[in-house]
Design a protein around this motif. Structure first.
Motif, PDB file in Angstrom:
ATOM      1  N   GLU A  93       0.803  -1.225   0.000  1.00 10.89           N
ATOM      2  CA  GLU A  93       0.000   0.000   0.000  1.00 10.89           C
ATOM      3  C   GLU A  93       0.839   1.280   0.000  1.00 10.89           C
ATOM      4  N   PRO A  94       1.791   1.465   0.933  1.00  8.43           N
ATOM      5  CA  PRO A  94       2.597   2.693   0.889  1.00  8.43           C
ATOM      6  C   PRO A  94       3.502   2.748  -0.339  1.00  8.43           C
ATOM      7  N   VAL A  95       3.850   1.604  -0.873  1.00  6.97           N
ATOM      8  CA  VAL A  95       4.700   1.570  -2.067  1.00  6.97           C
ATOM      9  C   VAL A  95       3.935   2.095  -3.278  1.00  6.97           C
ATOM     10  N   ILE A  96       2.694   1.628  -3.457  1.00  4.08           N
ATOM     11  CA  ILE A  96       1.873   2.090  -4.576  1.00  4.08           C
ATOM     12  C   ILE A  96       1.548   3.577  -4.431  1.00  4.08           C
ATOM     13  N   TRP A 110       7.415   6.093 -12.603  1.00  4.51           N
ATOM     14  CA  TRP A 110       6.476   5.415 -11.696  1.00  4.51           C
ATOM     15  C   TRP A 110       7.123   4.151 -11.134  1.00  4.51           C
ATOM     16  N   GLU A 111       7.719   3.346 -12.024  1.00  3.24           N
ATOM     17  CA  GLU A 111       8.308   2.074 -11.603  1.00  3.24           C
ATOM     18  C   GLU A 111       9.521   2.290 -10.698  1.00  3.24           C
ATOM     19  N   MET A 112      10.357   3.275 -11.018  1.00  2.00           N
ATOM     20  CA  MET A 112      11.525   3.523 -10.184  1.00  2.00           C
ATOM     21  C   MET A 112      11.120   4.020  -8.801  1.00  2.00           C
ATOM     22  N   ALA A 113      10.094   4.876  -8.757  1.00  7.65           N
ATOM     23  CA  ALA A 113       9.595   5.344  -7.458  1.00  7.65           C
ATOM     24  C   ALA A 113       9.047   4.174  -6.652  1.00  7.65           C
ATOM     25  N   ALA A 130       9.738   0.668  -2.048  1.00  5.60           N
ATOM     26  CA  ALA A 130       9.836  -0.686  -1.500  1.00  5.60           C
ATOM     27  C   ALA A 130      11.066  -0.809  -0.604  1.00  5.60           C
ATOM     28  N   GLU A 131      12.175  -0.229  -1.025  1.00  7.31           N
ATOM     29  CA  GLU A 131      13.392  -0.284  -0.206  1.00  7.31           C
ATOM     30  C   GLU A 131      13.212   0.466   1.114  1.00  7.31           C
ATOM     31  N   ARG A 132      12.485   1.578   1.058  1.00  8.97           N
ATOM     32  CA  ARG A 132      12.268   2.351   2.292  1.00  8.97           C
ATOM     33  C   ARG A 132      11.310   1.645   3.250  1.00  8.97           C
ATOM     34  N   ASN A 133      10.496   0.740   2.720  1.00  5.33           N
ATOM     35  CA  ASN A 133       9.453   0.124   3.545  1.00  5.33           C
ATOM     36  C   ASN A 133       9.648  -1.379   3.760  1.00  5.33           C
ATOM     37  N   ILE A 134      10.868  -1.865   3.573  1.00  3.98           N
ATOM     38  CA  ILE A 134      11.135  -3.288   3.796  1.00  3.98           C
ATOM     39  C   ILE A 134      10.664  -3.689   5.194  1.00  3.98           C
ATOM     40  N   PHE A 135       9.984  -4.829   5.282  1.00  9.76           N
ATOM     41  CA  PHE A 135       9.502  -5.305   6.580  1.00  9.76           C
ATOM     42  C   PHE A 135      10.671  -5.532   7.543  1.00  9.76           C
ATOM     43  N   PRO A 136      10.423  -5.383   8.847  1.00 15.18           N
ATOM     44  CA  PRO A 136      11.479  -5.638   9.834  1.00 15.18           C
ATOM     45  C   PRO A 136      12.037  -7.056   9.704  1.00 15.18           C
ATOM     46  N   HIS A 137      13.336  -7.190   9.915  1.00 19.38           N
ATOM     47  CA  HIS A 137      14.065  -8.458   9.962  1.00 19.38           C
ATOM     48  C   HIS A 137      14.300  -9.104   8.594  1.00 19.38           C
ATOM     49  N   VAL A 138      13.800  -8.514   7.509  1.00 19.01           N
ATOM     50  CA  VAL A 138      13.973  -9.141   6.197  1.00 19.01           C
ATOM     51  C   VAL A 138      15.449  -9.247   5.829  1.00 19.01           C
ATOM     52  N   ILE A 139      16.189  -8.164   5.935  1.00 24.58           N
ATOM     53  CA  ILE A 139      17.591  -8.166   5.530  1.00 24.58           C
ATOM     54  C   ILE A 139      18.410  -9.110   6.402  1.00 24.58           C
ATOM     55  N   ASP A 140      18.192  -9.065   7.706  1.00 26.56           N
ATOM     56  CA  ASP A 140      18.915  -9.967   8.606  1.00 26.56           C
ATOM     57  C   ASP A 140      18.584 -11.420   8.290  1.00 26.56           C
ATOM     58  N   ALA A 141      17.324 -11.680   7.968  1.00 25.60           N
ATOM     59  CA  ALA A 141      16.915 -13.047   7.620  1.00 25.60           C
ATOM     60  C   ALA A 141      17.610 -13.518   6.345  1.00 25.60           C
ATOM     61  N   MET A 142      17.693 -12.647   5.348  1.00 19.31           N
ATOM     62  CA  MET A 142      18.346 -13.007   4.093  1.00 19.31           C
ATOM     63  C   MET A 142      19.834 -13.276   4.315  1.00 19.31           C
ATOM     64  N   LYS A 143      20.472 -12.480   5.141  1.00 22.81           N
ATOM     65  CA  LYS A 143      21.887 -12.707   5.453  1.00 22.81           C
ATOM     66  C   LYS A 143      22.083 -14.060   6.128  1.00 22.81           C
ATOM     67  N   ALA A 171       3.375   5.913  -3.022  1.00 19.12           N
ATOM     68  CA  ALA A 171       4.565   6.688  -3.378  1.00 19.12           C
ATOM     69  C   ALA A 171       4.770   6.703  -4.890  1.00 19.12           C
ATOM     70  N   ALA A 172       4.493   5.573  -5.543  1.00 16.27           N
ATOM     71  CA  ALA A 172       4.644   5.498  -6.995  1.00 16.27           C
ATOM     72  C   ALA A 172       3.619   6.383  -7.698  1.00 16.27           C
ATOM     73  N   ASN A 173       2.396   6.408  -7.197  1.00 19.87           N
ATOM     74  CA  ASN A 173       1.364   7.258  -7.796  1.00 19.87           C
ATOM     75  C   ASN A 173       1.687   8.744  -7.601  1.00 19.87           C
ATOM     76  N   ASP A 174       2.276   9.076  -6.471  1.00 20.18           N
ATOM     77  CA  ASP A 174       2.703  10.467  -6.268  1.00 20.18           C
ATOM     78  C   ASP A 174       3.796  10.839  -7.281  1.00 20.18           C
ATOM     79  N   ALA A 175       4.682   9.892  -7.556  1.00 21.13           N
ATOM     80  CA  ALA A 175       5.732  10.132  -8.553  1.00 21.13           C
ATOM     81  C   ALA A 175       5.135  10.296  -9.942  1.00 21.13           C
ATOM     82  N   PHE A 176       4.062   9.576 -10.210  1.00 23.79           N
ATOM     83  CA  PHE A 176       3.368   9.715 -11.490  1.00 23.79           C
ATOM     84  C   PHE A 176       2.863  11.144 -11.674  1.00 23.79           C
ATOM     85  N   VAL A 177       2.284  11.713 -10.629  1.00 23.59           N
ATOM     86  CA  VAL A 177       1.776  13.078 -10.682  1.00 23.59           C
ATOM     87  C   VAL A 177       2.917  14.054 -10.974  1.00 23.59           C
TER      88      VAL A 177
END
Length: 444
Positions: free
Chosen positions: A114-117, A228-231, A236-249, A119-125
């Motif tokens: 939701e916050p990702v879409i 739109w796609e780059m935004a 998505a990078e700004r809103n990564i769920f908690p612990h995702v990066i640590d889990a991937m490592k 932000a992308a729609n705001d970039a579209f504007v």
């Protein structure tokens, strides 16, 4: 024990000799004190008996816990029995399998959509204004996308169902540009004729519409779409769920040879998320890159509902894994001067485990499990903004960005229920992801 018994016997003899000698001396000195000496003798005997009793208890206790050093046969039997018990325990312990392929859904699995879409729609504007199309809102592109799809559905329902998110978005951008260009052209003609726009004839308006459609620049449309796609990826990078990066490592550390891929129904691409997800992913499989399979799935979804097969995208992901795995094995084989063993598509690959992680029962669990994957369902707390658990409920208002029709929604709900039994592990925090993977590999 023998030494203890000898010591006890020696004490008895010593006590006896002492008491006898002492009594005799006392008798010679004072015959009236014989009675007083008898208790001394009796006391010594009682003491020795107590010592013998304690030594016996010690010996019994020692035999219960210790093997006599001189009895080598008994010691051998005890050691052999212990070794056999250990061998049995080792043999009964299940073998831990190796992880070969790990695939992820992206939206609402690794970050909230939701916050990702938004932000992308705001970039579209912002992009539309930059290219000369001001006055729009983020709401406009969403509503225009829905309108475009509904119009196509009236003429060709099958085509409307198979439209990708990118196609709908591109049509919406064109529609918004066309509206603004048409408005400008009509105003230009009205000013030139010195008449209100409302007084222009239908013929003039039709020609103005033709002008507007052909005046749209394809390069500008693609530029807006790209922004739109780059935004979207930056958000998505700004809103990564908690612990995702640590889990991937942790996963990479636990399973250094695993091949990790993304399976998505949109244009999200973790390889473009250079600050977060890119280092962990090896490939991306998008629905939009396989139009034939996508078209067939949505046709089946409209005709047979929950029986629609979603295996095509996961078969494609597994095929991609086979290509990468073959290359990886070939490199390792050449390093060790060994022959390269090709993988066969689609009959077999290897005996390594494939696990898919996602938030959608129908698309993630149902589709991947049908192709042989083990599944991990991600259902996070509502506070984190995950929408999947609530997005497929006809009693709840759907998110503003969703273009899913009611018919599709009802079919998806039935598919969700059918897929629930194929969930291997369910987690409510990404912190548990490495643990869930290892549970599956151990067969827990």
């Amino acid at each position: 024990f023998s030494m203890a018994c000898s010591l006890s016997s020696f004490l008895v003899v010593l006590q006896y000799q002492y008491c006898t000698t002492h009594d005799l001396r006392s008798h010679n000195n004072n015959n009236n004190k014989d009675k007083d000496r008898k208790p001394t003798y009796n006391q010594a005997m009682k003491t020795s008996i107590r010592v013998l009793h304690l030594v016996g208890l010690l010996a019994a206790t020692s035999n219960a816990f210790f093997v006599p050093a001189h009895d080598s046969r008994t010691a051998t039997r005890v050691w052999a029995s212990t070794q056999a018990d250990g061998a049995t325990a080792t043999a009964s312990k299940p073998k831990v399998q190796e992880l070969g392929l790990l695939t992820f859904d992206l939206d609402d699995t690794l970050y909230p959509i939701e916050p990702v879409i938004k932000a992308a729609n705001d970039a579209f504007v912002d992009a539309m204004e930059k290219y000369g199309f001001p006055g729009l809102s983020a709401f406009d592109i969403v509503e225009t996308g829905k309108q475009v799809r509904e119009e196509i559905a009236k003429v060709d329902p099958e085509k409307a169902a198979t439209l990708t998110h990118t196609e709908i978005r591109e049509l919406a951008i064109r529609r918004e540009m066309e509206k603004i260009i048409l408005k400008r052209k009509l105003q230009e003609v009205a000013d030139d004729w010195a008449t209100p726009v409302d007084s222009l004839t239908a013929t003039v308006k039709n020609h103005a519409q033709t002008w507007a459609k052909n005046a749209i620049s394809e390069s500008v449309v693609q530029s807006v779409l790209t922004e739109w796609e780059m935004a979207r990826h930056h958000a998505a990078e700004r809103n990564i769920f908690p612990h995702v990066i640590d889990a991937m490592k942790q996963i990479k550390e636990d399973h250094p040879n695993v091949i990790i891929g993304a399976v998505t129904d949109g244009r999200a691409n973790p390889l473009l998320m250079t600050f977060t997800l890119a280092p962990f992913f090896d490939f991306v499989m998008s629905w939009e890159d396989h139009q034939g399979g996508r078209r067939k799935f949505f046709q089946d979804l409209g005709e047979v509902g929950e029986k629609a097969e979603l295996t095509w995208i996961y078969d494609a992901a597994r095929h991609q894994y086979a290509i990468l795995k073959q290359s990886q094995d070939a490199i390792n084989a050449l390093k060790n001067n060994e022959p390269v063993k090709p993988l066969v598509w689609p009959d077999n690959y290897d005996d390594l485990v494939w696990i898919h992680v996602g938030d959608d029962l129908a698309f993630d669990v149902g589709g991947s499990s049908a192709c042989g994957a083990k599944t991990i369902l991600v259902e996070l707390p509502k506070s984190l903004g995950q929408t999947a658990p609530f997005r497929f409920d006809t009693s709840i208002k759907q998110p503003g960005w969703s273009t899913t029709t009611k018919k599709e929604l009802e079919a998806r709900i039935r598919m969700n229920e059918a897929a629930r039994e194929h969930v291997n592990v369910q987690i409510n925090t990404m912190e548990r992801l490495p643990i869930a993977i290892n549970e599956i590999l151990r067969g827990d």
